[in-house]
Write a protein that holds these residues in place. Structure first.
Motif, mmCIF file in Angstrom:
data_model
loop_
_atom_site.group_PDB
_atom_site.id
_atom_site.type_symbol
_atom_site.label_atom_id
_atom_site.label_comp_id
_atom_site.label_asym_id
_atom_site.label_seq_id
_atom_site.Cartn_x
_atom_site.Cartn_y
_atom_site.Cartn_z
ATOM 1 N N THR A 111 78.995 28.960 17.009
ATOM 2 C CA THR A 111 79.115 30.391 17.333
ATOM 3 C C THR A 111 79.862 30.589 18.646
ATOM 4 O OG1 THR A 111 77.058 30.854 16.175
ATOM 5 C CG2 THR A 111 77.806 32.507 17.745
ATOM 6 N N SER A 135 83.684 32.393 19.159
ATOM 7 C CA SER A 135 83.876 33.512 20.086
ATOM 8 C C SER A 135 84.941 33.189 21.119
ATOM 9 C CB SER A 135 82.562 33.867 20.776
ATOM 10 O OG SER A 135 81.611 34.313 19.852
ATOM 11 N N SER A 151 81.633 41.645 18.777
ATOM 12 C CA SER A 151 80.455 40.762 18.695
ATOM 13 C C SER A 151 80.428 39.713 19.794
ATOM 14 C CB SER A 151 80.380 40.092 17.329
ATOM 15 O OG SER A 151 80.233 41.055 16.321
ATOM 16 N N ILE A 152 81.081 39.998 20.917
ATOM 17 C CA ILE A 152 81.053 39.126 22.093
ATOM 18 C C ILE A 152 80.078 39.765 23.082
ATOM 19 C CG2 ILE A 152 82.396 38.086 23.963
ATOM 20 C CD1 ILE A 152 83.387 37.183 21.216
#
Length: 174
Positions: free
Chosen positions: A134, A138, A4-5
Protein backbone atom coordinates in the motif's frame (compact mmCIF):
# COMPACT_ATOMS: atom_id res chain seq x y z
CA UNK A 1 -6.89 12.92 2.17
CA UNK A 2 -6.43 13.50 -1.55
CA UNK A 3 -6.18 10.60 -3.98
CA UNK A 4 -6.45 8.30 -0.90
CA UNK A 5 -3.10 9.64 0.34
CA UNK A 6 -3.41 10.33 4.08
CA UNK A 7 -1.72 13.27 5.72
CA UNK A 8 -1.97 14.31 9.37
CA UNK A 9 -4.54 17.00 10.18
CA UNK A 10 -2.85 20.39 10.45
CA UNK A 11 -3.34 24.15 10.73
CA UNK A 12 -1.16 27.09 9.67
CA UNK A 13 -0.41 29.55 12.48
CA UNK A 14 0.81 33.03 11.49
CA UNK A 15 0.26 34.82 14.77
CA UNK A 16 -0.92 34.29 18.33
CA UNK A 17 -4.60 34.80 17.50
CA UNK A 18 -4.49 31.82 15.11
CA UNK A 19 -4.14 29.56 18.16
CA UNK A 20 -7.90 29.96 18.55
CA UNK A 21 -8.46 28.07 15.29
CA UNK A 22 -9.81 24.54 15.37
CA UNK A 23 -6.76 22.43 16.15
CA UNK A 24 -6.18 18.73 15.47
CA UNK A 25 -6.29 16.44 18.51
CA UNK A 26 -3.24 16.07 20.77
CA UNK A 27 -0.48 15.03 20.58
CA UNK A 28 0.66 17.68 18.12
CA UNK A 29 3.97 18.54 16.51
CA UNK A 30 4.88 22.18 15.91
CA UNK A 31 7.13 22.98 12.94
CA UNK A 32 8.43 26.14 11.30
CA UNK A 33 6.46 26.57 8.07
CA UNK A 34 9.50 27.72 6.09
CA UNK A 35 12.38 25.41 7.01
CA UNK A 36 13.70 22.01 6.12
CA UNK A 37 16.05 19.35 7.47
CA UNK A 38 14.18 19.59 10.81
CA UNK A 39 15.59 23.06 11.54
CA UNK A 40 13.53 24.52 14.39
CA UNK A 41 12.22 21.11 15.45
CA UNK A 42 13.73 19.89 18.70
CA UNK A 43 12.84 17.43 21.46
CA UNK A 44 10.04 19.76 22.68
CA UNK A 45 8.29 20.08 19.30
CA UNK A 46 5.80 17.31 20.13
CA UNK A 47 3.31 18.76 22.59
CA UNK A 48 0.61 17.16 24.71
CA UNK A 49 -1.00 20.22 26.37
CA UNK A 50 -2.25 23.67 25.38
CA UNK A 51 0.44 25.31 27.53
CA UNK A 52 3.23 23.39 25.78
CA UNK A 53 1.62 24.15 22.41
CA UNK A 54 1.48 27.87 23.16
CA UNK A 55 5.11 27.89 24.35
CA UNK A 56 6.46 26.12 21.27
CA UNK A 57 4.40 28.21 18.85
CA UNK A 58 5.82 31.31 20.56
CA UNK A 59 9.32 29.94 20.01
CA UNK A 60 8.70 29.32 16.29
CA UNK A 61 6.92 32.62 15.59
CA UNK A 62 8.84 35.00 17.83
CA UNK A 63 12.30 33.45 18.27
CA UNK A 64 12.72 31.85 14.84
CA UNK A 65 10.58 34.41 12.99
CA UNK A 66 8.48 31.94 10.99
CA UNK A 67 4.82 31.01 10.81
CA UNK A 68 4.16 27.60 12.35
CA UNK A 69 2.49 24.44 11.18
CA UNK A 70 0.67 22.63 13.97
CA UNK A 71 0.12 19.06 12.87
CA UNK A 72 -1.33 15.95 14.46
CA UNK A 73 1.63 13.83 15.62
CA UNK A 74 1.44 10.26 14.36
CA UNK A 75 2.94 7.84 16.86
CA UNK A 76 4.43 4.72 15.32
CA UNK A 77 7.02 3.87 12.69
CA UNK A 78 8.95 6.45 10.66
CA UNK A 79 10.01 5.67 7.08
CA UNK A 80 11.85 7.34 4.24
CA UNK A 81 11.10 6.18 0.72
CA UNK A 82 13.73 7.28 -1.79
CA UNK A 83 13.33 7.46 -5.57
CA UNK A 84 15.99 8.04 -8.21
CA UNK A 85 15.34 7.89 -11.94
CA UNK A 86 12.24 7.98 -14.11
CA UNK A 87 9.58 5.74 -15.63
CA UNK A 88 12.05 3.74 -17.73
CA UNK A 89 14.88 3.41 -15.21
CA UNK A 90 13.77 3.79 -11.60
CA UNK A 91 15.55 2.84 -8.37
CA UNK A 92 13.52 2.84 -5.14
CA UNK A 93 14.62 2.28 -1.58
CA UNK A 94 12.94 2.18 1.81
CA UNK A 95 14.47 2.74 5.23
CA UNK A 96 13.00 2.90 8.70
CA UNK A 97 14.35 5.16 11.43
CA UNK A 98 14.64 3.00 14.57
CA UNK A 99 16.11 2.99 18.08
CA UNK A 100 19.54 1.43 18.57
CA UNK A 101 17.88 -1.85 19.56
CA UNK A 102 15.95 -1.93 16.26
CA UNK A 103 12.55 -1.06 17.72
CA UNK A 104 10.30 1.46 16.00
CA UNK A 105 10.33 5.08 17.11
CA UNK A 106 6.79 4.99 18.55
CA UNK A 107 6.34 8.32 20.32
CA UNK A 108 9.92 9.44 19.52
CA UNK A 109 10.61 11.35 16.33
CA UNK A 110 13.47 12.34 14.08
CA UNK A 111 14.17 15.92 15.22
CA UNK A 112 17.13 18.17 14.42
CA UNK A 113 19.24 17.19 17.45
CA UNK A 114 18.58 13.50 16.78
CA UNK A 115 20.02 14.02 13.31
CA UNK A 116 23.07 15.91 14.62
CA UNK A 117 23.81 13.41 17.38
CA UNK A 118 22.78 10.35 15.32
CA UNK A 119 20.51 9.20 18.13
CA UNK A 120 18.55 6.82 15.92
CA UNK A 121 19.76 4.46 13.26
CA UNK A 122 18.40 3.51 9.86
CA UNK A 123 17.44 0.03 8.79
CA UNK A 124 16.83 -0.98 5.20
CA UNK A 125 13.40 -2.41 4.45
CA UNK A 126 12.51 -4.66 1.51
CA UNK A 127 10.61 -2.47 -0.95
CA UNK A 128 9.08 -5.55 -2.55
CA UNK A 129 7.71 -6.99 0.71
CA UNK A 130 3.89 -7.39 0.66
CA UNK A 131 3.63 -5.52 3.99
CA UNK A 132 4.66 -2.30 2.18
CA UNK A 133 2.48 -2.76 -0.92
CA UNK A 134 0.00 0.00 0.00
CA UNK A 135 2.80 2.39 0.90
CA UNK A 136 4.71 1.75 -2.33
CA UNK A 137 1.61 2.19 -4.52
CA UNK A 138 0.95 5.55 -2.88
CA UNK A 139 4.58 6.67 -3.26
CA UNK A 140 4.65 5.53 -6.91
CA UNK A 141 1.47 7.48 -7.61
CA UNK A 142 2.70 10.71 -6.00
CA UNK A 143 6.11 10.42 -7.70
CA UNK A 144 4.35 10.02 -11.07
CA UNK A 145 2.38 13.23 -10.47
CA UNK A 146 5.64 15.17 -10.35
CA UNK A 147 7.14 13.57 -13.44
CA UNK A 148 9.69 14.25 -14.89
CA UNK A 149 11.27 14.51 -11.41
CA UNK A 150 14.45 12.45 -11.25
CA UNK A 151 14.72 12.03 -7.49
CA UNK A 152 12.63 12.47 -4.37
CA UNK A 153 12.35 11.48 -0.72
CA UNK A 154 9.11 10.80 1.15
CA UNK A 155 8.87 11.08 4.95
CA UNK A 156 6.11 8.81 6.17
CA UNK A 157 4.75 7.79 9.58
CA UNK A 158 2.78 4.58 10.14
CA UNK A 159 0.43 4.54 13.12
CA UNK A 160 -0.14 1.56 15.41
CA UNK A 161 -3.14 0.49 13.29
CA UNK A 162 -0.94 0.24 10.18
CA UNK A 163 -2.19 3.41 8.43
CA UNK A 164 0.40 5.44 6.54
CA UNK A 165 0.57 9.24 6.76
CA UNK A 166 2.66 11.27 4.35
CA UNK A 167 4.55 13.94 6.27
CA UNK A 168 6.79 15.40 3.57
CA UNK A 169 7.64 14.98 -0.10
CA UNK A 170 10.96 16.51 -1.02
CA UNK A 171 12.00 16.91 -4.64
CA UNK A 172 15.24 18.60 -3.61
CA UNK A 173 16.58 15.85 -1.37
CA UNK A 174 20.14 16.81 -0.60
Amino acid sequence: DKFSISTPAWVYIQNDSDLFLQLPPFPLIVKPACEGTSVGINENAVVFTKDALYEYVQYVIHDLGYPAIVEQFIQGKEFKACYIGNETDLWRGLIEDVHDDGTSLGSDFFHYNAKLKRIFKKEKRDFSSPEYETLIKSCDFVFSLFSPADYAVFDIRQDVKGRYYFIDYNLDAT
